[in-house]
Design a protein around this motif. Structure first.
Motif, PDB file in Angstrom:
ATOM      1  N   MET A   1       6.745  -1.812   3.387  1.00 46.57           N
ATOM      2  CA  MET A   1       5.868  -0.969   4.194  1.00 46.57           C
ATOM      3  C   MET A   1       5.683   0.410   3.554  1.00 46.57           C
ATOM      4  N   TYR A   2       6.709   0.885   2.902  1.00 42.14           N
ATOM      5  CA  TYR A   2       6.658   2.163   2.184  1.00 42.14           C
ATOM      6  C   TYR A   2       5.585   2.136   1.096  1.00 42.14           C
TER       7      TYR A   2
ATOM      8  N   LYS B   1       2.023   1.969   2.617  1.00 39.27           N
ATOM      9  CA  LYS B   1       1.564   3.244   3.148  1.00 39.27           C
ATOM     10  C   LYS B   1       0.799   4.029   2.093  1.00 39.27           C
TER      11      LYS B   1
ATOM     12  N   GLU C   1      -2.863   2.640   1.527  1.00 39.80           N
ATOM     13  CA  GLU C   1      -3.904   3.014   2.492  1.00 39.80           C
ATOM     14  C   GLU C   1      -4.041   4.525   2.656  1.00 39.80           C
ATOM     15  N   SER C   2      -3.323   5.312   1.845  1.00 37.82           N
ATOM     16  CA  SER C   2      -3.388   6.771   1.948  1.00 37.82           C
ATOM     17  C   SER C   2      -4.722   7.295   1.411  1.00 37.82           C
TER      18      SER C   2
ATOM     19  N   ASP D   1      -1.564  11.738   4.837  1.00 33.36           N
ATOM     20  CA  ASP D   1      -0.967  10.473   4.395  1.00 33.36           C
ATOM     21  C   ASP D   1      -0.015  10.695   3.223  1.00 33.36           C
TER      22      ASP D   1
ATOM     23  N   VAL E   1       4.100  10.063   2.984  1.00 34.95           N
ATOM     24  CA  VAL E   1       4.746   9.246   1.953  1.00 34.95           C
ATOM     25  C   VAL E   1       5.908  10.001   1.313  1.00 34.95           C
TER      26      VAL E   1
END
Length: 652
Positions: free
Chosen positions: A94-95, A98, A101-102, A107, A111
């Motif tokens: 998931m990291y 992220k 999609e930043s 965003d 991160v």
């Protein structure tokens, strides 16, 4: 003035910088997670870099599909999404998603802040000193990323990023140290999960070859530091657990009852020491015979072995004492005598008969023990790591035919012979010996020091240690095992003492490095709730006064932060010649009747002058534009431009 939310993450170098930071954060976890998880994280970051270089935005629905597939993969592989391994794997995936999609400053900042959390997960698998220094480098990298993200020049100011982030780390060190020592430590495993990793070292069962398999394992088992005198190497028998259940092939530990305090014989203190146990994912602890007076967090069983409630999943430090129990007048209960003389009804008939015949020729238990050990000494019994493999009637095959084996063969056969003659006996598994490290003033016990021996009950003397391997004549011991057998107790005084070579440079370096690791594990990684309570009690802070300590800590941190912030603000203003000149410019405008709002930047000020004070606009425009060049264009901030700006302000 440019606001943080207006800074684009698509400035040159920002996206590659974020990818590089994620690679640094995830690198140590790749060696602990399943290879497919590591491969997927690398693929996700590669996909992000390709989309950045190609200036292509991945559809949001496609990212959602990838996330669902990753989630499903973790669930079907681990059969759960909770626990250490599954949880870390899912969080890492998931990291990475992220970052994919930043699209905004928010965003990217999220991160980077998540990176501080993700990097600490490496300590769940590896708490070595090397990992500690690696995570320090990781913190510096993340701070550099935060500085670059919030800088107008972004990653182009690379030269100053490292210097600023390193300074920030060193400035935070005092607070880090204070929080480490006084922030309440949590008891038990981290996050309360049960680590089901397979145990290492001594196990709760013993079969031919189980102990000899550890002979080439030089990993540390534990380190021991004595308070005062230490026993000689041949008396360092570190008991771990006893085994009394024999099925004809395997000896197993049986469930022990807790030792009742009113059933403990009087004792005399022999040695006082502290053990730093390496993680072995087992519950039992080790100590010199006989153990006594355990800490409150340790269980004492009726066979005088120790254990914890949880598995040893991290370095564990505990205090031990060796005592001499006085068994005068003590008798074994009928239940214990039956338990420690029980043998399978079938099998190994020849050894049973041999034991009965030898016992009848003696005059009691001690004479019987000497006869059995003398038999080992004068007959052709060999000590070897590669004995003949026996599958049926293993005691008969070893004792009467093969006559070659390792410590588990001798200990098991000896206890079998004692029981066959009606003498209570049990197998003991643990370690023997220890290498003294003068640089840390402790003894290092390795996995290769694993050993098995016997304990025999003798009336009025209690449980007496008997090591049958020490009765083997040195001429029948493998050369590479001589050093190990020479440091054990001697029954016949026929040891072959090997010539001690001077310590080599590599040996000294190995000992120094182990001393450093011992300090790291004991002082830092081993700093738990018990050590914290002991340390704070020396300062006069008791456990029921924790809330006052917390209040004081918060107050100190807030007050220190306020003082530091005011000092930093005053220091930065007094040391910034550009800001001093600009403040002088604004004060001159205020004196001429210009109202300047606090939230105005130089561009807003210039626009206000053009609309409301055109005559002042022409006079001050050049100086204000020079200020914007100096403040927001770092390549223009030369000494020549600064002096020119200061002259412009003075002429106003």
């Amino acid at each position: 003035m440019i606001q943080a939310k207006e800074l684009s993450i698509f400035r040159p170098g920002i996206i590659p910088m974020l990818i590089m930071i994620q690679l640094i954060v995830l690198f140590p976890l790749w060696f602990e997670l399943p290879i497919w998880i590591s491969g997927v994280t690398i693929a996700i970051l590669s996909l992000k870099y390709l989309s950045y270089k190609s200036d292509i935005n991945l559809p949001y629905w496609l990212i959602i599909i990838f996330v669902i597939l990753a989630f499903s993969g973790v669930f079907f592989y681990f059969k759960t999404i909770s626990g250490r391994d599954a949880g870390v794997a899912l969080i890492c995936l998931m990291y990475c998603f992220k970052l994919v999609e930043s699209k905004s400053y928010r965003d990217a900042a999220l991160v980077l802040f998540l990176s501080f959390f993700i990097m600490v997960m490496a300590f769940l698998f590896n708490q070595s000193i090397i990992m500690g220094f690696y995570l320090l480098v990781t913190v510096t990298s993340i701070l550099s990323g935060l500085i670059a993200l919030n800088s107008v020049n972004g990653f182009d100011a690379l030269k100053n990023l490292g210097r600023i982030s390193v300074n920030a780390v060193f400035q935070a060190m005092p607070i880090m140290i204070i929080l480490f020592f006084v922030f309440p430590r949590l008891p038990g495993p981290l996050w309360g999960w049960d680590d089901n990793r397979a145990g290492t070292g001594i196990s709760d069962s013993m079969s031919p070859g189980s102990v000899s398999s550890l002979i080439n394992n030089d990993e540390p088992a534990f380190r021991v530091k004595f308070n005062g005198n230490a026993p000689s190497a041949d008396q360092m028998y570190w008991r771990g657990l006893t085994m009394s259940n024999f099925d004809g092939f395997i000896w197993r530990a049986t469930n022990q009852a807790f030792q009742k305090t009113d059933n403990i014989p009087p004792s005399t203190l022999l040695y006082d020491y502290r053990i730093n146990l390496e993680p072995n994912y087992q519950k039992w602890l080790f100590g010199l015979e006989h153990l006594g007076n355990p800490d409150s967090s340790i269980i004492l069983y009726e066979d005088f072995t120790w254990a914890k409630l949880q598995k040893n999943s991290k370095p564990f430090s505990y205090k031990g004492v060796a005592v001499d129990y006085n068994y005068n007048g003590y008798k074994l209960t009928d239940y214990a005598r039956n338990n420690y003389t029980r043998l399978p009804s079938s099998g190994n008939i020849l050894t049973k008969q041999w034991a009965k015949d030898v016992y009848q020729k003696g005059s009691g238990t001690e004479e019987f023990i000497r006869r059995v050990l003398n038999h080992i000494n004068i007959q052709d019994y060999y000590y070897t790591r590669t004995p003949e493999v026996l599958l049926d009637n293993v005691v008969d095959g070893f004792w009467l035919k093969a006559r070659e084996g390792f410590c588990e063969h001798y200990a098991g056969a000896f206890v079998f012979i004692m029981r066959a003659a009606g003498v209570p006996a049990r197998v003991v598994a643990g370690y023997q010996g220890g290498e003294y490290n003068p640089y840390g003033d402790y003894y290092l016990v390795k996995q290769s020091d694993a050993h098995a021996w016997a304990e025999v009950w003798i009336d009025d003397k209690g449980w007496v240690r008997v090591d049958p391997t020490s009765a083997i004549h040195p001429s029948r011991v493998e050369t590479n095992l001589l050093e190990q057998t020479n440091r054990r107790e001697s029954w016949f005084g026929n040891k072959r003492i090997a010539f001690d070579l001077p310590e080599s440079f590599l040996t000294k370096m190995r000992m120094r490095w182990d001393a450093i690791k011992s300090f790291w594990d004991d002082t830092l990684m081993g700093y738990g709730q018990e050590q914290q309570n002991d340390w704070l009690s020396k300062l006069g802070i008791k456990s029921n006064q924790w809330r006052y300590l917390g209040y004081g800590l918060v107050a100190v941190l807030l007050f220190s932060g306020l003082i530091f912030g005011l000092w930093l603000l005053r220091h930065s203003r007094s040391k910034d010649p550009i800001e001093i000149a600009y403040l002088s410019l604004k004060s001159k405008l205020i004196k001429q009747g210009v109202e300047i709002q606090a939230n105005w930047g130089p561009q807003s000020l210039l626009k206000h002058l053009q609309q409301n004070h055109p005559e002042l606009s022409k006079k001050y425009a050049t100086a204000i534009k020079s200020y914007m060049l100096l403040r927001y264009k770092s390549e223009s901030a030369t000494d020549e431009w600064l002096k020119r700006f200061q002259r412009q302000v003075k002429k106003l």
